[in-house]
Write a protein that holds these residues in place. Sequence first.
Motif, PDB file in Angstrom:
ATOM      1  N   ALA A 254       0.844  -1.199   0.000  1.00  0.00           N
ATOM      2  CA  ALA A 254       0.000   0.000   0.000  1.00  0.00           C
ATOM      3  C   ALA A 254       0.875   1.242   0.000  1.00  0.00           C
ATOM      4  N   PRO A 255       0.418   2.318  -0.634  1.00  0.00           N
ATOM      5  CA  PRO A 255       1.238   3.520  -0.685  1.00  0.00           C
ATOM      6  C   PRO A 255       1.285   4.256   0.644  1.00  0.00           C
ATOM      7  N   ILE A 256       2.380   4.960   0.869  1.00  0.00           N
ATOM      8  CA  ILE A 256       2.442   5.870   2.007  1.00  0.00           C
ATOM      9  C   ILE A 256       1.534   7.067   1.730  1.00  0.00           C
ATOM     10  N   GLY A 257       1.619   7.561   0.543  1.00  0.00           N
ATOM     11  CA  GLY A 257       0.772   8.659   0.097  1.00  0.00           C
ATOM     12  C   GLY A 257       0.438   8.430  -1.359  1.00  0.00           C
ATOM     13  N   ASN A 258      -0.540   9.096  -1.882  1.00  0.00           N
ATOM     14  CA  ASN A 258      -0.932   8.832  -3.260  1.00  0.00           C
ATOM     15  C   ASN A 258      -1.051  10.123  -4.057  1.00  0.00           C
ATOM     16  N   LEU A 259      -0.239  11.109  -3.693  1.00  0.00           N
ATOM     17  CA  LEU A 259      -0.375  12.396  -4.338  1.00  0.00           C
ATOM     18  C   LEU A 259       0.886  12.791  -5.086  1.00  0.00           C
ATOM     19  N   VAL A 260       0.710  13.170  -6.340  1.00  0.00           N
ATOM     20  CA  VAL A 260       1.733  13.899  -7.076  1.00  0.00           C
ATOM     21  C   VAL A 260       1.121  15.256  -7.347  1.00  0.00           C
ATOM     22  N   VAL A 261       1.652  16.269  -6.700  1.00  0.00           N
ATOM     23  CA  VAL A 261       1.026  17.588  -6.708  1.00  0.00           C
ATOM     24  C   VAL A 261       1.943  18.593  -7.392  1.00  0.00           C
ATOM     25  N   PRO A 262       1.448  19.309  -8.411  1.00  0.00           N
ATOM     26  CA  PRO A 262       2.247  20.404  -8.974  1.00  0.00           C
ATOM     27  C   PRO A 262       2.476  21.471  -7.917  1.00  0.00           C
ATOM     28  N   VAL A 263       3.668  22.046  -7.897  1.00  0.00           N
ATOM     29  CA  VAL A 263       3.979  23.037  -6.873  1.00  0.00           C
ATOM     30  C   VAL A 263       3.041  24.241  -6.969  1.00  0.00           C
ATOM     31  N   SER A 264       2.511  24.499  -8.156  1.00  0.00           N
ATOM     32  CA  SER A 264       1.583  25.613  -8.305  1.00  0.00           C
ATOM     33  C   SER A 264       0.282  25.372  -7.562  1.00  0.00           C
ATOM     34  N   ARG A 265       0.000  24.102  -7.206  1.00  0.00           N
ATOM     35  CA  ARG A 265      -1.224  23.768  -6.476  1.00  0.00           C
ATOM     36  C   ARG A 265      -0.933  23.312  -5.044  1.00  0.00           C
ATOM     37  N   LEU A 266       0.289  23.544  -4.583  1.00  0.00           N
ATOM     38  CA  LEU A 266       0.647  23.177  -3.213  1.00  0.00           C
ATOM     39  C   LEU A 266      -0.048  24.132  -2.247  1.00  0.00           C
ATOM     40  N   SER A 267      -0.894  23.588  -1.390  1.00  0.00           N
ATOM     41  CA  SER A 267      -1.657  24.415  -0.458  1.00  0.00           C
ATOM     42  C   SER A 267      -0.890  24.626   0.836  1.00  0.00           C
ATOM     43  N   PRO A 268      -1.196  25.683   1.575  1.00  0.00           N
ATOM     44  CA  PRO A 268      -0.555  25.889   2.883  1.00  0.00           C
ATOM     45  C   PRO A 268      -0.782  24.718   3.827  1.00  0.00           C
ATOM     46  N   GLU A 269      -1.962  24.077   3.743  1.00  0.00           N
ATOM     47  CA  GLU A 269      -2.249  22.930   4.616  1.00  0.00           C
ATOM     48  C   GLU A 269      -1.301  21.777   4.324  1.00  0.00           C
ATOM     49  N   GLN A 270      -1.065  21.494   3.043  1.00  0.00           N
ATOM     50  CA  GLN A 270      -0.132  20.425   2.686  1.00  0.00           C
ATOM     51  C   GLN A 270       1.279  20.762   3.146  1.00  0.00           C
ATOM     52  N   LEU A 271       1.677  22.004   2.980  1.00  0.00           N
ATOM     53  CA  LEU A 271       3.014  22.422   3.379  1.00  0.00           C
ATOM     54  C   LEU A 271       3.235  22.224   4.869  1.00  0.00           C
ATOM     55  N   LYS A 272       2.154  22.330   5.648  1.00  0.00           N
ATOM     56  CA  LYS A 272       2.259  22.194   7.098  1.00  0.00           C
ATOM     57  C   LYS A 272       2.105  20.752   7.582  1.00  0.00           C
ATOM     58  N   LEU A 273       1.215  19.986   6.944  1.00  0.00           N
ATOM     59  CA  LEU A 273       0.737  18.755   7.562  1.00  0.00           C
ATOM     60  C   LEU A 273       1.328  17.468   7.000  1.00  0.00           C
ATOM     61  N   VAL A 274       1.880  17.487   5.803  1.00  0.00           N
ATOM     62  CA  VAL A 274       2.383  16.247   5.226  1.00  0.00           C
ATOM     63  C   VAL A 274       3.864  16.365   4.949  1.00  0.00           C
ATOM     64  N   ASN A 275       4.522  15.225   4.858  1.00  0.00           N
ATOM     65  CA  ASN A 275       5.915  15.201   4.449  1.00  0.00           C
ATOM     66  C   ASN A 275       5.982  15.445   2.941  1.00  0.00           C
ATOM     67  N   ILE A 276       6.979  16.196   2.530  1.00  0.00           N
ATOM     68  CA  ILE A 276       7.047  16.662   1.146  1.00  0.00           C
ATOM     69  C   ILE A 276       8.368  16.261   0.524  1.00  0.00           C
ATOM     70  N   VAL A 277       8.294  15.781  -0.710  1.00  0.00           N
ATOM     71  CA  VAL A 277       9.481  15.557  -1.529  1.00  0.00           C
ATOM     72  C   VAL A 277       9.290  16.368  -2.812  1.00  0.00           C
ATOM     73  N   TYR A 278      10.169  17.340  -3.015  1.00  0.00           N
ATOM     74  CA  TYR A 278      10.087  18.175  -4.219  1.00  0.00           C
ATOM     75  C   TYR A 278      11.055  17.663  -5.271  1.00  0.00           C
ATOM     76  N   LEU A 279      10.585  17.586  -6.518  1.00  0.00           N
ATOM     77  CA  LEU A 279      11.404  17.192  -7.655  1.00  0.00           C
ATOM     78  C   LEU A 279      11.183  18.206  -8.768  1.00  0.00           C
ATOM     79  N   GLY A 280      12.236  18.878  -9.189  1.00  0.00           N
ATOM     80  CA  GLY A 280      12.072  19.863 -10.252  1.00  0.00           C
ATOM     81  C   GLY A 280      13.287  20.747 -10.396  1.00  0.00           C
ATOM     82  N   TYR A 281      13.118  21.807 -11.188  1.00  0.00           N
ATOM     83  CA  TYR A 281      14.176  22.779 -11.375  1.00  0.00           C
ATOM     84  C   TYR A 281      14.260  23.698 -10.157  1.00  0.00           C
ATOM     85  N   LEU A 282      15.421  24.323  -9.984  1.00  0.00           N
ATOM     86  CA  LEU A 282      15.555  25.368  -8.967  1.00  0.00           C
ATOM     87  C   LEU A 282      14.604  26.525  -9.261  1.00  0.00           C
TER      88      LEU A 282
END
Length: 435
Positions: A254-282
């Motif tokens: 089973a997945p730990i999480g099931n979200l691939v979220v574009p950074v343009s749609r990253l909400s303040p709640e997600q930034l606070k409440l879930v562990n985040i792995v960012y992949l992309g350009y600087l």
Amino acid sequence: MSEDDTGDRLRAQVAALRAGEALGRSQGLDRLLQFLLDCSIEGRTPKELEIADQVFGRSAGSADQDSSVRVHIHRLRRKLDEYYAGVGAGEAERLVMPKGGYRLMLEPMTAAADPVAPSSSPVASRRGYALAAVGVLLLLVLVGSGSWWLARRPDAGLRTVRASAAWAPAIANGSRVSLIVGDYYIFGERDANGDIHQLVRRFDINSPQDLDGLIAAHPERSGVDVDLGLDYLPVGVGNALRVVTPVVRSDGYAPIGNLVVPVSRLSPEQLKLVNIVYLGYLSGLGTLRDPVFSGSRFAIGGSYDEIVDRRTGRSYMAGTHLDRNDQTPSREYALISCFPGLTGNWITVIAGTRDAALMQAADYATRPDGLAAATRSITPGTAFEALLSVDSLRNVGLSAQLVTLAPRRAVDWSGKPAQRFPDEFHEPPAQALGG
């Protein structure tokens, strides 16, 4: 020894390489190895033009003929080194391809070389990734829905990576993880006939709201600049997702999480409440830019292709955008940053100047002999950052070297900008040099 005996020994080593899956699924490398084997048994050294034509089907007039051969030769040499450092460490002799020529030779395995346990070698790690791909659904990165696939149980090498300082805090106790991908907002521009004649990417326009602000400041652009509801992802993000996904899953299926979220749609709640792995350009960090750089020793220079070490004053300028990068290698850079979030959640950032840097950084961060080995003495939960130097050819990463690994300060979550970021790409100053 006779030539026949040498030929048999060469064939035996090639057969062992294939049995050990040293080349993975690369048909190009396998064809190259077979061609070099045949030439070596015949006692001749082929020219680059011949390899390009016979192995890769590229004519002498092809623009990428030379670079393609050199890239594949570099990869084959690296695969040989990895095999004999891991699975093939017990062999009495090994295949080598001396620099300056394209011919396979045999040399004794040196007693001084310490065999690397298969479970922690690059070859074993990649074999684990290959096994993990069996029976897996096709990864579909659907911006907005964020569907992603999972692999089989991890091998020992992957477990080593997951227990490292970069990953353990994010996946401890089955914590939820969101993969945040650096996307870019693009809008349309109408011509005199009212038709959309081009798509526009501006680094200071990252949302429909930003576009509205631009039009409000420049009323003459009303009806010219149009929101089309479009975003795009760099090519390197897909490859980075491929290698990172097996790390950030649970020990079961089973997945730990099931979200691939574009950074343009990253909400303040997600930034606070879930562990985040960012992949992309600087340049695509978006709302993560200030948290990443507020506690960092590094800063963005005159463009997003430049990283400045504020402690030493040294500038690291990526060269991919300055050179054609189709004949000689260029230098790119990547930043890996790991730190706690606002509520104790964990944020892991893997960001490159361009595609090659991003892909090589993701590979380095998920190899047992890469970031996991470099951070062996760091206690999980300790904030740190790593600067990587990446050699690339034709935007394909060749290798990654660790430039700096150091602790980083806590994030200033006050919302105050950490630094002034470039609004768009600028030509770098002539004196700026890569490191």
